[in-house]
Scaffold this active site. Structure first.
Site, PDB file in Angstrom:
ATOM      1  N   GLY A  86      -5.805  -1.587  -2.054  1.00  0.00           N
ATOM      2  CA  GLY A  86      -5.618  -2.845  -1.123  1.00  0.00           C
ATOM      3  C   GLY A  86      -7.211  -3.145  -0.675  1.00  0.00           C
ATOM      4  O   GLY A  86      -6.993  -4.045   0.505  1.00  0.00           O
TER       5      GLY A  86
ATOM      6  N   SER B 149      -7.042  -1.813  -6.513  1.00  0.00           N
ATOM      7  CA  SER B 149      -7.417  -3.051  -6.548  1.00  0.00           C
ATOM      8  C   SER B 149      -7.875  -3.746  -8.105  1.00  0.00           C
ATOM      9  O   SER B 149      -8.714  -4.247  -8.188  1.00  0.00           O
ATOM     10  CB  SER B 149      -8.575  -3.276  -5.656  1.00  0.00           C
TER      11      SER B 149
ATOM     12  N   GLU C 279      -5.142   7.072  -7.841  1.00  0.00           N
ATOM     13  CA  GLU C 279      -5.355   5.905  -7.056  1.00  0.00           C
ATOM     14  C   GLU C 279      -6.227   6.434  -5.715  1.00  0.00           C
ATOM     15  O   GLU C 279      -5.477   6.675  -4.863  1.00  0.00           O
ATOM     16  CB  GLU C 279      -3.976   5.457  -6.527  1.00  0.00           C
TER      17      GLU C 279
ATOM     18  N   ASN D  70       3.307  -2.457  -8.667  1.00  0.00           N
ATOM     19  CA  ASN D  70       3.862  -2.019  -7.623  1.00  0.00           C
ATOM     20  C   ASN D  70       4.047  -3.265  -6.358  1.00  0.00           C
ATOM     21  O   ASN D  70       2.938  -3.308  -5.900  1.00  0.00           O
ATOM     22  CB  ASN D  70       3.035  -0.705  -7.011  1.00  0.00           C
ATOM     23  N   TRP D  71       5.272  -3.403  -6.322  1.00  0.00           N
ATOM     24  CA  TRP D  71       5.513  -4.730  -5.294  1.00  0.00           C
ATOM     25  C   TRP D  71       5.355  -4.427  -3.759  1.00  0.00           C
ATOM     26  O   TRP D  71       5.393  -5.099  -3.110  1.00  0.00           O
ATOM     27  CB  TRP D  71       6.809  -5.507  -5.651  1.00  0.00           C
ATOM     28  N   LYS D  72       5.374  -3.039  -3.677  1.00  0.00           N
ATOM     29  CA  LYS D  72       5.595  -2.425  -2.253  1.00  0.00           C
ATOM     30  C   LYS D  72       6.608  -3.548  -1.383  1.00  0.00           C
ATOM     31  O   LYS D  72       7.586  -3.600  -2.046  1.00  0.00           O
ATOM     32  CB  LYS D  72       4.174  -2.899  -1.467  1.00  0.00           C
TER      33      LYS D  72
ATOM     34  N   HIS E 232       2.819   8.067  -3.494  1.00  0.00           N
ATOM     35  CA  HIS E 232       1.900   6.842  -3.336  1.00  0.00           C
ATOM     36  C   HIS E 232       1.191   7.058  -2.115  1.00  0.00           C
ATOM     37  O   HIS E 232       1.763   7.613  -1.074  1.00  0.00           O
ATOM     38  CB  HIS E 232       2.897   5.593  -3.251  1.00  0.00           C
TER      39      HIS E 232
ATOM     40  N   GLY F 208      -0.935  -3.240  -7.394  1.00  0.00           N
ATOM     41  CA  GLY F 208      -0.372  -3.815  -6.197  1.00  0.00           C
ATOM     42  C   GLY F 208      -0.432  -5.252  -6.086  1.00  0.00           C
ATOM     43  O   GLY F 208       0.223  -6.042  -6.767  1.00  0.00           O
ATOM     44  N   GLY F 209      -1.392  -5.652  -5.275  1.00  0.00           N
ATOM     45  CA  GLY F 209      -1.878  -7.188  -4.853  1.00  0.00           C
ATOM     46  C   GLY F 209      -1.888  -8.168  -6.057  1.00  0.00           C
ATOM     47  O   GLY F 209      -0.843  -8.822  -6.000  1.00  0.00           O
TER      48      GLY F 209
ATOM     49  N   GLU G  13       0.480   5.238   0.352  1.00  0.00           N
ATOM     50  CA  GLU G  13       1.183   4.670   1.392  1.00  0.00           C
ATOM     51  C   GLU G  13       2.223   5.443   2.031  1.00  0.00           C
ATOM     52  O   GLU G  13       2.338   5.696   3.339  1.00  0.00           O
ATOM     53  CB  GLU G  13       1.524   3.100   1.224  1.00  0.00           C
TER      54      GLU G  13
HETATM   55  C1  PEP Z   1      -0.895   0.345  -5.267  1.00  0.00           C
HETATM   56  O1  PEP Z   1      -0.434   0.152  -4.120  1.00  0.00           O
HETATM   57  O2  PEP Z   1      -0.615   1.218  -6.119  1.00  0.00           O
HETATM   58  C2  PEP Z   1      -2.158  -0.373  -5.666  1.00  0.00           C
HETATM   59  C3  PEP Z   1      -2.895  -0.149  -6.561  1.00  0.00           C
HETATM   60  O3  PEP Z   1      -2.585  -1.644  -4.876  1.00  0.00           O
HETATM   61  P1  PEP Z   1      -3.512  -2.740  -5.143  1.00  0.00           P
HETATM   62  O4  PEP Z   1      -3.528  -2.956  -6.433  1.00  0.00           O
HETATM   63  O5  PEP Z   1      -3.296  -3.729  -4.080  1.00  0.00           O
HETATM   64  O6  PEP Z   1      -4.961  -1.888  -4.599  1.00  0.00           O
END
Ligand code: PEP
Length: 249
Positions: A174, A213, A168, A9-11, A96, A234-235, A98
């Site tokens: 994050g 994370s 999640e 997930n590149w956001k 999601h 994500g990150g 966010e």
């Molecule tokens: C996400 O946004 O779906 C996610 C899992 O982010 P991160 O890995 O940065 O926590």
């Protein structure tokens, strides 16, 4: 269960040029992609470029991060599932955290979004997860199961059987904090049971991904946990080298 899923997930990162550069580097690293499912969720403006960059790798999927529940109309700034499909998306994230926290997406909206995604022939990947205060008061399972049941409420049993779920925990996204594999398993097992109650044996084909994370170090133990069928990252998916290493898990 099918092969493990690695979803990036590149956001709001990587426009078309950066997407092209990332995927060129990622493919040059030669990570295994035939015995696992790899999915990229770039920003909507980069979906078509991602599809083109991956044209010789039809086994790698491109998805959309969010869609409106209508197919078209006066909804400035939104994209529909039909448009995402026409750009090359095969999967759509729905709900999601966010989107829920920053943009007011409710459980009922996720139901309508899942329905739109299914109508367009894409696979919905419904994100569920509790906030820290909900976890602290012991409400993890009621929250997750409410999000799940409402989110799929407008889907047919066949559509549910071909969707994906991503657990999640909001407090892990994050933040650098990751759920312990055994804690993730408890939630994933409850999600599987709830899906079985809804649609019977078809529930066993629904991949349930963990996200929050995940990094190169934590990916193996999370992926080995019971009922964890993939990772949504994500990150750590923003660096092609790190992401290729995670895909090698
Ligand atoms: C996400 O946004 O779906 C996610 C899992 O982010 P991160 O890995 O940065 O926590």
């Amino acid at each position: 269960m099918k092969t493990p899923i690695f979803a990036a997930n590149w956001k709001m990162h990587f426009g078309p040029q950066e997407t092209r550069a990332f995927l060129t580097r990622f493919l040059a690293l030669g990570p295994p992609t035939h015995d696992r499912t790899v999915i990229f969720f770039p920003p909507a403006v980069s979906i078509a470029v991602a599809g083109f960059a991956l044209r010789e790798h039809p086994e790698i999927l491109v998805g959309v991060q969010s869609v409106h529940w209508e197919d078209k109309g006066a909804f400035t700034g939104e994209v529909s599932a039909v448009m995402a499909r026409d750009s090359g998306a095969k999967v759509a994230l729905v709900g999601h955290s966010e989107r829920r926290q920053l943009f007011g997406v409710t459980d009922e909206m996720t139901a309508r979004q899942c329905a739109a995604v299914g109508r367009a022939g894409l696979v919905p990947m419904l994100c569920v997860g509790e906030r820290l205060d909900e976890r602290d008061r012991g409400a993890t399972l009621p929250v997750v199961l409410r999000q799940l049941k409402t989110g799929v409420s407008r889907l047919s049993p066949a559509q549910i059987a071909s969707m994906a779920v991503a657990y999640e925990p909001v407090w892990a996204i994050g933040t650098g904090r990751t759920a312990r594999p055994e804690d993730a398993s408890v939630v994933h097992t409850a999600v599987r049971r709830a899906l079985r109650d809804m649609i019977g044996g078809g529930a066993d084909s629904v991949p349930i991904l963990y996200g929050g994370s995940v990094n190169v170090e934590t990916a193996p133990s999370l992926l080995a946990a019971a009922e964890v069928n993939g990772l949504l990252v994500g990150g750590a998916s923003l660096d092609p080298d790190a992401w290729a290493r995670i895909v090698c898990t």
